[in-house]
Enzyme design. Structure first.
Site, mmCIF file in Angstrom:
data_model
loop_
_atom_site.group_PDB
_atom_site.id
_atom_site.type_symbol
_atom_site.label_atom_id
_atom_site.label_comp_id
_atom_site.label_asym_id
_atom_site.label_seq_id
_atom_site.Cartn_x
_atom_site.Cartn_y
_atom_site.Cartn_z
ATOM 1 N N ARG A 39 0.143 10.440 0.541
ATOM 2 C CA ARG A 39 0.478 11.505 1.500
ATOM 3 C C ARG A 39 1.652 12.322 1.003
ATOM 4 O O ARG A 39 2.107 13.232 1.694
ATOM 5 C CB ARG A 39 0.830 10.906 2.861
ATOM 6 C CG ARG A 39 -0.347 10.201 3.489
ATOM 7 C CD ARG A 39 -0.008 9.676 4.865
ATOM 8 N NE ARG A 39 -0.803 8.510 5.137
ATOM 9 C CZ ARG A 39 -0.648 7.727 6.196
ATOM 10 N NH1 ARG A 39 0.269 7.993 7.094
ATOM 11 N NH2 ARG A 39 -1.421 6.687 6.363
ATOM 12 N N GLU B 50 0.855 -1.205 0.000
ATOM 13 C CA GLU B 50 0.000 0.000 0.000
ATOM 14 C C GLU B 50 0.882 1.243 0.000
ATOM 15 O O GLU B 50 1.657 1.466 0.929
ATOM 16 C CB GLU B 50 -0.905 -0.020 1.241
ATOM 17 C CG GLU B 50 -1.760 1.234 1.381
ATOM 18 C CD GLU B 50 -2.519 1.270 2.707
ATOM 19 O OE1 GLU B 50 -2.830 0.198 3.277
ATOM 20 O OE2 GLU B 50 -2.787 2.389 3.182
ATOM 21 N N LYS C 214 -11.002 -1.758 6.837
ATOM 22 C CA LYS C 214 -9.781 -1.427 7.567
ATOM 23 C C LYS C 214 -10.215 -0.917 8.943
ATOM 24 O O LYS C 214 -11.079 -0.041 9.031
ATOM 25 C CB LYS C 214 -9.038 -0.344 6.785
ATOM 26 C CG LYS C 214 -7.994 0.431 7.574
ATOM 27 C CD LYS C 214 -7.161 1.283 6.648
ATOM 28 C CE LYS C 214 -6.372 2.333 7.416
ATOM 29 N NZ LYS C 214 -5.078 2.602 6.803
HETATM 30 C C1 3PG Z 1 -2.080 3.718 8.038
HETATM 31 O O1 3PG Z 1 -2.196 4.602 7.246
HETATM 32 O O2 3PG Z 1 -2.659 2.637 7.911
HETATM 33 C C2 3PG Z 1 -1.259 3.953 9.233
HETATM 34 O O3 3PG Z 1 -0.738 5.233 9.235
HETATM 35 C C3 3PG Z 1 -0.175 2.967 9.418
HETATM 36 O O4 3PG Z 1 0.085 3.063 10.743
HETATM 37 P P1 3PG Z 1 1.504 2.833 11.379
HETATM 38 O O5 3PG Z 1 2.427 3.847 10.751
HETATM 39 O O6 3PG Z 1 1.294 3.030 12.844
HETATM 40 O O7 3PG Z 1 1.905 1.421 11.025
#
Ligand code: 3PG
Length: 212
Positions: free
Chosen positions: A49, A45, A133
């Protein structure tokens, strides 16, 4: 189960952990994705951003054998369409809006929509969604919270993300309503900056081994 849900589940079942990537420099996208695939993590994924994200998705989709490129942090219909045009095979959003649901209905590429409460899950079930999710997983209540949704909301599967790492991933993966988890820990910024692709393959392989 709809064809799109089956398509999504077939991607999410490839591996216990979906890497969540924030790519600042498009030049790192292909070697990073190759390192993750080498460790067993094929579904990747890439979050929208950064300004490099769409180009990174395009590069991974076109150049990395075995990778299944997806787009994350999709917040609106325009981003959905741009991510699909770039070659995304799945789309992830942190929450859900009607605009996103409409965009998903107009597309062949499946959406993994975000939900964090029983009401949000119920709303998505009414739209036909069976896979969601759970975000932000740790901050919203963690594995214990998600476990408590499994009986009243049976039939819904989750990919929790947010605050998950090697140390707590198994708490989620052992739940009956979890198909996989997502996390950024498999691609730490320092390793990407150093071009330590072997280090990333090692983290990916550790993550892949979480199930089984
Ligand atoms: C996401 O977008 O799913 C999260 O920002 C991932 O979270 P993490 O950086 O805490 O793994």
């Amino acid at each position: 189960m709809s064809e799109k849900t089956e398509k999504l589940l077939s991607v999410l079942k490839l591996q216990p952990v979906v890497p969540v990537l924030i790519i600042d420099d498009v030049a790192t996208a292909v070697p990073l994705a190759r390192a993750l695939v080498a460790g067993g993590l094929k579904a990747i994924e890439i979050t929208l951003r950064t300004t490099a994200a769409l180009e990174a998705i395009r590069a991974v989709a076109n150049e990395v054998e075995g990778a299944v490129a997806g787009a994350g942090t999709i917040l609106n219909a325009a981003q959905y369409q741009a991510a699909v045009e770039a070659g995304s095979q799945f789309i992830v959003s942190p929450g859900t809006t009607q605009e996103l649901i409409d965009a998903a209905n107009d597309s062949d590429i499946p959406l993994l929509p975000g939900a964090a409460t029983a009401s949000e899950v119920m709303g998505l079930r009414e739209e036909g969604y069976k896979v969601m999710k759970f975000f932000p997983a740790e901050q919203a209540g963690g594995a214990a919270y998600l476990k408590s949704l499994s009986s009243p909301l049976a039939g819904t599967l989750f990919c929790p993300t947010g605050g998950i790492s090697l140390s707590n991933a198994k708490d989620y993966l052992s739940l009956p309503n979890v198909v996989c988890v997502g996390g950024s820990w498999v691609a730490p910024k320092e390793l990407v900056a150093r071009g330590d692709w072997a280090g990333i393959t090692k983290l990916a392989a550790e993550a892949f081994a979480l199930r089984g």
